[in-house]
Design a protein around this motif. Structure first.
Motif, PDB file in Angstrom:
ATOM      1  N   ASP A 183      41.484  41.632  37.734  1.00  0.00           N
ATOM      2  CA  ASP A 183      42.904  41.946  37.615  1.00  0.00           C
ATOM      3  C   ASP A 183      43.628  40.665  37.232  1.00  0.00           C
ATOM      4  N   VAL A 184      44.559  40.784  36.301  1.00  0.00           N
ATOM      5  CA  VAL A 184      45.322  39.642  35.802  1.00  0.00           C
ATOM      6  C   VAL A 184      46.751  39.756  36.325  1.00  0.00           C
ATOM      7  N   PHE A 185      47.263  38.662  36.895  1.00  0.00           N
ATOM      8  CA  PHE A 185      48.610  38.636  37.467  1.00  0.00           C
ATOM      9  C   PHE A 185      49.441  37.538  36.816  1.00  0.00           C
ATOM     10  N   LYS A 186      50.715  37.864  36.581  1.00  0.00           N
ATOM     11  CA  LYS A 186      51.661  36.872  36.079  1.00  0.00           C
ATOM     12  C   LYS A 186      52.913  36.983  36.935  1.00  0.00           C
ATOM     13  N   ASN A 187      53.345  35.861  37.493  1.00  0.00           N
ATOM     14  CA  ASN A 187      54.501  35.830  38.395  1.00  0.00           C
ATOM     15  C   ASN A 187      54.331  36.815  39.552  1.00  0.00           C
ATOM     16  N   GLY A 188      53.097  36.938  40.051  1.00  0.00           N
ATOM     17  CA  GLY A 188      52.817  37.797  41.196  1.00  0.00           C
ATOM     18  C   GLY A 188      52.696  39.274  40.876  1.00  0.00           C
ATOM     19  N   LYS A 189      52.903  39.657  39.613  1.00  0.00           N
ATOM     20  CA  LYS A 189      52.840  41.063  39.217  1.00  0.00           C
ATOM     21  C   LYS A 189      51.570  41.318  38.411  1.00  0.00           C
ATOM     22  N   LYS A 190      50.850  42.388  38.769  1.00  0.00           N
ATOM     23  CA  LYS A 190      49.639  42.746  38.032  1.00  0.00           C
ATOM     24  C   LYS A 190      50.027  43.236  36.645  1.00  0.00           C
ATOM     25  N   ILE A 191      49.406  42.618  35.620  1.00  0.00           N
ATOM     26  CA  ILE A 191      49.742  42.987  34.250  1.00  0.00           C
ATOM     27  C   ILE A 191      48.581  43.645  33.509  1.00  0.00           C
ATOM     28  N   ALA A 192      47.357  43.499  34.029  1.00  0.00           N
ATOM     29  CA  ALA A 192      46.212  44.112  33.347  1.00  0.00           C
ATOM     30  C   ALA A 192      44.979  44.107  34.242  1.00  0.00           C
ATOM     31  N   SER A 193      44.101  45.068  33.997  1.00  0.00           N
ATOM     32  CA  SER A 193      42.749  45.076  34.559  1.00  0.00           C
ATOM     33  C   SER A 193      41.828  44.955  33.361  1.00  0.00           C
ATOM     34  N   ILE A 194      40.909  43.996  33.402  1.00  0.00           N
ATOM     35  CA  ILE A 194      40.083  43.725  32.221  1.00  0.00           C
ATOM     36  C   ILE A 194      38.595  43.706  32.557  1.00  0.00           C
ATOM     37  N   GLY A 195      37.788  43.891  31.525  1.00  0.00           N
ATOM     38  CA  GLY A 195      36.341  43.783  31.663  1.00  0.00           C
ATOM     39  C   GLY A 195      35.698  44.995  32.291  1.00  0.00           C
ATOM     40  N   ALA A 196      34.976  45.747  31.505  1.00  0.00           N
ATOM     41  CA  ALA A 196      34.279  46.914  32.044  1.00  0.00           C
ATOM     42  C   ALA A 196      33.149  46.456  32.962  1.00  0.00           C
ATOM     43  N   ARG A 197      33.177  46.952  34.185  1.00  0.00           N
ATOM     44  CA  ARG A 197      32.121  46.629  35.129  1.00  0.00           C
ATOM     45  C   ARG A 197      30.808  47.177  34.581  1.00  0.00           C
ATOM     46  N   GLY A 198      29.755  46.417  34.694  1.00  0.00           N
ATOM     47  CA  GLY A 198      28.458  46.844  34.190  1.00  0.00           C
ATOM     48  C   GLY A 198      28.147  46.279  32.809  1.00  0.00           C
TER      49      GLY A 198
ATOM     50  N   MET B  97      29.503  46.355  44.524  1.00  0.00           N
ATOM     51  CA  MET B  97      29.468  44.903  44.557  1.00  0.00           C
ATOM     52  C   MET B  97      30.550  44.353  43.629  1.00  0.00           C
ATOM     53  N   ALA B  98      31.351  43.431  44.133  1.00  0.00           N
ATOM     54  CA  ALA B  98      32.445  42.847  43.359  1.00  0.00           C
ATOM     55  C   ALA B  98      31.899  41.909  42.288  1.00  0.00           C
ATOM     56  N   TYR B  99      32.607  41.831  41.186  1.00  0.00           N
ATOM     57  CA  TYR B  99      32.243  40.930  40.106  1.00  0.00           C
ATOM     58  C   TYR B  99      32.515  39.499  40.547  1.00  0.00           C
ATOM     59  N   ASN B 100      31.569  38.620  40.304  1.00  0.00           N
ATOM     60  CA  ASN B 100      31.708  37.215  40.652  1.00  0.00           C
ATOM     61  C   ASN B 100      32.383  36.488  39.483  1.00  0.00           C
ATOM     62  N   ILE B 101      33.657  36.158  39.651  1.00  0.00           N
ATOM     63  CA  ILE B 101      34.407  35.487  38.589  1.00  0.00           C
ATOM     64  C   ILE B 101      33.888  34.054  38.465  1.00  0.00           C
ATOM     65  N   LEU B 102      33.485  33.685  37.269  1.00  0.00           N
ATOM     66  CA  LEU B 102      32.907  32.364  37.021  1.00  0.00           C
ATOM     67  C   LEU B 102      33.987  31.341  36.659  1.00  0.00           C
ATOM     68  N   PRO B 103      33.699  30.051  36.868  1.00  0.00           N
ATOM     69  CA  PRO B 103      34.680  28.988  36.596  1.00  0.00           C
ATOM     70  C   PRO B 103      35.270  29.042  35.180  1.00  0.00           C
TER      71      PRO B 103
ATOM     72  N   SER C  44      38.946  42.785  40.534  1.00  0.00           N
ATOM     73  CA  SER C  44      39.750  43.983  40.318  1.00  0.00           C
ATOM     74  C   SER C  44      39.700  44.958  41.487  1.00  0.00           C
ATOM     75  N   SER C  45      40.828  45.598  41.721  1.00  0.00           N
ATOM     76  CA  SER C  45      40.909  46.668  42.718  1.00  0.00           C
ATOM     77  C   SER C  45      40.428  47.989  42.102  1.00  0.00           C
ATOM     78  N   ASN C  46      40.263  48.019  40.777  1.00  0.00           N
ATOM     79  CA  ASN C  46      39.751  49.181  40.053  1.00  0.00           C
ATOM     80  C   ASN C  46      38.227  49.046  39.974  1.00  0.00           C
ATOM     81  N   ASN C  47      37.502  50.002  40.527  1.00  0.00           N
ATOM     82  CA  ASN C  47      36.040  49.928  40.569  1.00  0.00           C
ATOM     83  C   ASN C  47      35.379  49.911  39.195  1.00  0.00           C
ATOM     84  N   LEU C  48      36.112  50.294  38.160  1.00  0.00           N
ATOM     85  CA  LEU C  48      35.552  50.321  36.810  1.00  0.00           C
ATOM     86  C   LEU C  48      35.788  49.017  36.050  1.00  0.00           C
ATOM     87  N   LYS C  49      36.591  48.118  36.614  1.00  0.00           N
ATOM     88  CA  LYS C  49      36.948  46.866  35.947  1.00  0.00           C
ATOM     89  C   LYS C  49      36.483  45.657  36.751  1.00  0.00           C
ATOM     90  N   LYS C  50      36.426  44.497  36.086  1.00  0.00           N
ATOM     91  CA  LYS C  50      35.959  43.266  36.718  1.00  0.00           C
ATOM     92  C   LYS C  50      37.091  42.440  37.320  1.00  0.00           C
TER      93      LYS C  50
END
Length: 97
Positions: free
Chosen positions: A31-46, A1-7, A23-29
């Protein structure tokens, strides 16, 4: 189940000038993008985060003020990595806490 990003997180991301998506990473909540480029995956799922604690407080699952206690503990625990601008820890702190 995908993480529901809140306002809260969308608002914080906009202030930082980044775009967030589930996030496309199942372990993270998020993905952060800047200028169209992924720069980080954040937040441990769970694991909970500040906006999730706030929502649970509002529902009555936690007593008032619990989210702020958890926020302080997170910030204390991640004191070093959350201040490195541009790091995953930085974005997790600014977007999720």
């Amino acid at each position: 189940m995908a993480y529901n990003i809140l306002p809260y997180s969308f608002r914080k991301a906009k202030e930082l000038g980044v775009v967030i998506k589930p996030s496309s990473n199942n372990l993270k909540k998020i993905d952060v993008f800047k200028n169209g480029k992924k720069i980080a995956s954040i937040g441990a799922r769970g694991m909970n985060d500040y906006p999730t604690y706030l929502a649970k407080e509002k529902k009555g699952s936690y007593e008032k003020g619990y989210a702020n206690k958890r926020r302080k503990l997170y910030k204390d625990r991640h004191e070093k990595d959350r201040k490195v601008v541009g790091s995953a820890g930085y974005y997790a702190d600014k977007i999720l806490w």
